[in-house]
Design an enzyme around this catalytic site. Structure first.
Site, PDB file in Angstrom:
ATOM      1  N   LYS A 233       0.831  -1.211   0.000  1.00  0.00           N
ATOM      2  CA  LYS A 233       0.000   0.000   0.000  1.00  0.00           C
ATOM      3  C   LYS A 233       0.868   1.265   0.000  1.00  0.00           C
ATOM      4  O   LYS A 233       0.606   2.205  -0.744  1.00  0.00           O
ATOM      5  CB  LYS A 233      -0.923   0.039   1.238  1.00  0.00           C
ATOM      6  CG  LYS A 233      -1.840  -1.152   1.377  1.00  0.00           C
ATOM      7  CD  LYS A 233      -2.768  -1.027   2.576  1.00  0.00           C
ATOM      8  CE  LYS A 233      -2.093  -0.897   3.915  1.00  0.00           C
ATOM      9  NZ  LYS A 233      -1.366  -2.096   4.390  1.00  0.00           N
TER      10      LYS A 233
ATOM     11  N   ARG B 200      -9.505   0.049   9.796  1.00  0.00           N
ATOM     12  CA  ARG B 200      -9.019  -1.295  10.109  1.00  0.00           C
ATOM     13  C   ARG B 200     -10.166  -2.206  10.558  1.00  0.00           C
ATOM     14  O   ARG B 200      -9.963  -3.391  10.736  1.00  0.00           O
ATOM     15  CB  ARG B 200      -8.029  -1.255  11.278  1.00  0.00           C
ATOM     16  CG  ARG B 200      -6.654  -0.701  10.969  1.00  0.00           C
ATOM     17  CD  ARG B 200      -5.835  -1.665  10.164  1.00  0.00           C
ATOM     18  NE  ARG B 200      -4.511  -1.969  10.619  1.00  0.00           N
ATOM     19  CZ  ARG B 200      -3.413  -1.252  10.381  1.00  0.00           C
ATOM     20  NH1 ARG B 200      -3.471  -0.135   9.714  1.00  0.00           N
ATOM     21  NH2 ARG B 200      -2.240  -1.670  10.791  1.00  0.00           N
TER      22      ARG B 200
ATOM     23  N   ARG C 203      11.974  -5.383   5.395  1.00  0.00           N
ATOM     24  CA  ARG C 203      11.650  -3.979   5.142  1.00  0.00           C
ATOM     25  C   ARG C 203      12.521  -3.065   6.014  1.00  0.00           C
ATOM     26  O   ARG C 203      12.713  -3.324   7.199  1.00  0.00           O
ATOM     27  CB  ARG C 203      10.167  -3.739   5.455  1.00  0.00           C
ATOM     28  CG  ARG C 203       9.754  -2.289   5.294  1.00  0.00           C
ATOM     29  CD  ARG C 203       8.273  -2.145   5.153  1.00  0.00           C
ATOM     30  NE  ARG C 203       7.540  -2.436   6.377  1.00  0.00           N
ATOM     31  CZ  ARG C 203       6.219  -2.329   6.473  1.00  0.00           C
ATOM     32  NH1 ARG C 203       5.498  -1.979   5.421  1.00  0.00           N
ATOM     33  NH2 ARG C 203       5.613  -2.605   7.604  1.00  0.00           N
TER      34      ARG C 203
ATOM     35  N   ARG D 121      11.283  -1.398  11.597  1.00  0.00           N
ATOM     36  CA  ARG D 121      10.247  -1.050  12.559  1.00  0.00           C
ATOM     37  C   ARG D 121      10.194  -2.112  13.657  1.00  0.00           C
ATOM     38  O   ARG D 121      10.341  -3.295  13.364  1.00  0.00           O
ATOM     39  CB  ARG D 121       8.880  -1.013  11.845  1.00  0.00           C
ATOM     40  CG  ARG D 121       8.657   0.270  11.091  1.00  0.00           C
ATOM     41  CD  ARG D 121       7.431   0.238  10.223  1.00  0.00           C
ATOM     42  NE  ARG D 121       6.263  -0.418  10.787  1.00  0.00           N
ATOM     43  CZ  ARG D 121       5.075  -0.465  10.186  1.00  0.00           C
ATOM     44  NH1 ARG D 121       4.914   0.139   9.020  1.00  0.00           N
ATOM     45  NH2 ARG D 121       4.069  -1.079  10.735  1.00  0.00           N
TER      46      ARG D 121
ATOM     47  N   ARG E 159       0.263  -9.402  13.778  1.00  0.00           N
ATOM     48  CA  ARG E 159      -0.354  -8.348  12.954  1.00  0.00           C
ATOM     49  C   ARG E 159      -1.158  -8.961  11.815  1.00  0.00           C
ATOM     50  O   ARG E 159      -2.245  -8.494  11.475  1.00  0.00           O
ATOM     51  CB  ARG E 159       0.723  -7.416  12.390  1.00  0.00           C
ATOM     52  CG  ARG E 159       1.332  -6.519  13.456  1.00  0.00           C
ATOM     53  CD  ARG E 159       2.609  -5.858  12.982  1.00  0.00           C
ATOM     54  NE  ARG E 159       2.374  -4.933  11.897  1.00  0.00           N
ATOM     55  CZ  ARG E 159       3.297  -4.613  10.978  1.00  0.00           C
ATOM     56  NH1 ARG E 159       4.488  -5.169  11.010  1.00  0.00           N
ATOM     57  NH2 ARG E 159       3.006  -3.768  10.024  1.00  0.00           N
TER      58      ARG E 159
HETATM   59  P1  AMP Z   1       0.689   0.107   9.929  1.00  0.00           P
HETATM   60  O1  AMP Z   1       1.827   1.063   9.771  1.00  0.00           O
HETATM   61  O2  AMP Z   1      -0.524   0.498   9.146  1.00  0.00           O
HETATM   62  O3  AMP Z   1       1.112  -1.331   9.693  1.00  0.00           O
HETATM   63  O4  AMP Z   1       0.243   0.197  11.463  1.00  0.00           O
HETATM   64  C1  AMP Z   1       1.140  -0.124  12.526  1.00  0.00           C
HETATM   65  C2  AMP Z   1       0.369  -0.262  13.825  1.00  0.00           C
HETATM   66  O5  AMP Z   1      -0.273   0.982  14.130  1.00  0.00           O
HETATM   67  C3  AMP Z   1      -0.759  -1.281  13.815  1.00  0.00           C
HETATM   68  O6  AMP Z   1      -0.291  -2.610  14.072  1.00  0.00           O
HETATM   69  C4  AMP Z   1      -1.655  -0.743  14.939  1.00  0.00           C
HETATM   70  O7  AMP Z   1      -1.093  -1.033  16.210  1.00  0.00           O
HETATM   71  C5  AMP Z   1      -1.548   0.760  14.735  1.00  0.00           C
HETATM   72  N1  AMP Z   1      -2.590   1.273  13.817  1.00  0.00           N
HETATM   73  C6  AMP Z   1      -2.387   1.848  12.584  1.00  0.00           C
HETATM   74  N2  AMP Z   1      -3.551   2.208  12.028  1.00  0.00           N
HETATM   75  C7  AMP Z   1      -4.525   1.857  12.916  1.00  0.00           C
HETATM   76  C8  AMP Z   1      -5.942   1.942  12.901  1.00  0.00           C
HETATM   77  N3  AMP Z   1      -6.602   2.461  11.860  1.00  0.00           N
HETATM   78  N4  AMP Z   1      -6.601   1.468  13.985  1.00  0.00           N
HETATM   79  C9  AMP Z   1      -5.964   0.949  15.045  1.00  0.00           C
HETATM   80  N5  AMP Z   1      -4.622   0.805  15.112  1.00  0.00           N
HETATM   81  C10 AMP Z   1      -3.902   1.265  14.061  1.00  0.00           C
END
Ligand code: AMP
Length: 211
Positions: free
Chosen positions: A15, A88, A125, A159, A170
């Site tokens: 994405k 999400r 990554r 990360r 995740r």
């Molecule tokens: P991402 O960078 O999108 O993979 O998000 C990393 C982490 O941020 C996720 O595993 C969640 O802990 C938190 N997170 C990101 N977006 C959301 C969301 N829309 N709702 C809840 N937690 C989020």
């Protein structure tokens, strides 16, 4: 005003890479709730301190925290957005339509991918701490190891939640929560599905031909 785009896909499904293309070539703004939350952690803000543990474990942060942060960081009157990592779950999808995008149109793009590929993608990554450029130690290495091609930054970091044990969690959280979100957009006739295992250029072409 054209439609905003909502990118839905498992962690590592590409994405962010596609969003960068849309920003560079089509003037979209990219808003990633994961990035916004990581910024809060980096700033040691109250919110950052509250969410760090949850994020490091691969669980979702509360809907209330995320929506406030999202609303504070967008200006729908000025810009066309790609929402990455939000919504999400079904509640977030409904909140986005009702309280955020009120009146403006949006299309959801689902990045379909086999989960076996994702663990390898995510453990390899690396992100430039300075400019946010994304690399992969197998498929998209920096030209000089450890140095960002774009800004010359020397801190290409992994990360904390891209470690293998957290990735499994995740991906589990994603697969448990995504179906109602897809059904929601499909029911409204606002869902496009793309094969996220295709090449980056092909995926970009497919999305641009449909939105
Ligand atoms: P991402 O960078 O999108 O993979 O998000 C990393 C982490 O941020 C996720 O595993 C969640 O802990 C938190 N997170 C990101 N977006 C959301 C969301 N829309 N709702 C809840 N937690 C989020």
């Amino acid at each position: 005003m054209k439609s905003h785009l909502i990118f839905i896909g498992a962690p590592g499904s590409g994405k962010g890479t596609q969003a960068s293309r849309f920003v560079a070539d089509r003037g979209f703004r990219h808003v990633s709730t994961g990035d916004l939350l990581r910024n809060e952690i980096a700033k040691f803000s109250v919110l950052g301190l509250e969410v760090k543990k949850v994020m490091d474990s691969g669980q979702l942060v509360s809907d209330e925290h995320v929506i406030k942060l999202l609303q504070a960081n967008i200006d729908l009157l000025q810009h066309q957005y790609i929402f990455d990592g939000y919504p999400r779950n079904l509640t977030q999808a409904q909140t986005l339509d009702r309280d955020v995008l009120t009146g403006s149109s949006s299309v959801a793009v689902y990045f379909e991918i086999n989960s076996d590929m994702l663990v390898e993608r995510l453990t390899n990554r690396r992100t430039c701490k300075n400019c946010g450029a994304i690399y992969n130690l197998i498929s998209k290495k920096p030209k000089i190891m450890g140095i960002c091609d774009i800004c010359g930054g020397t801190d290409l970091t992994q990360r904390p939640d891209d470690k293998e044990e957290v990735i499994t969690n995740r991906l589990k959280v994603f697969s448990e929560t995504v179906s109602p979100v897809l059904s929601y957009y499909e029911g409204l006739g606002r869902l496009i599905k793309v094969d996220a295992e295709a090449k980056v250029d092909e995926i970009y072409k497919i999305i641009t031909s449909k939105v």
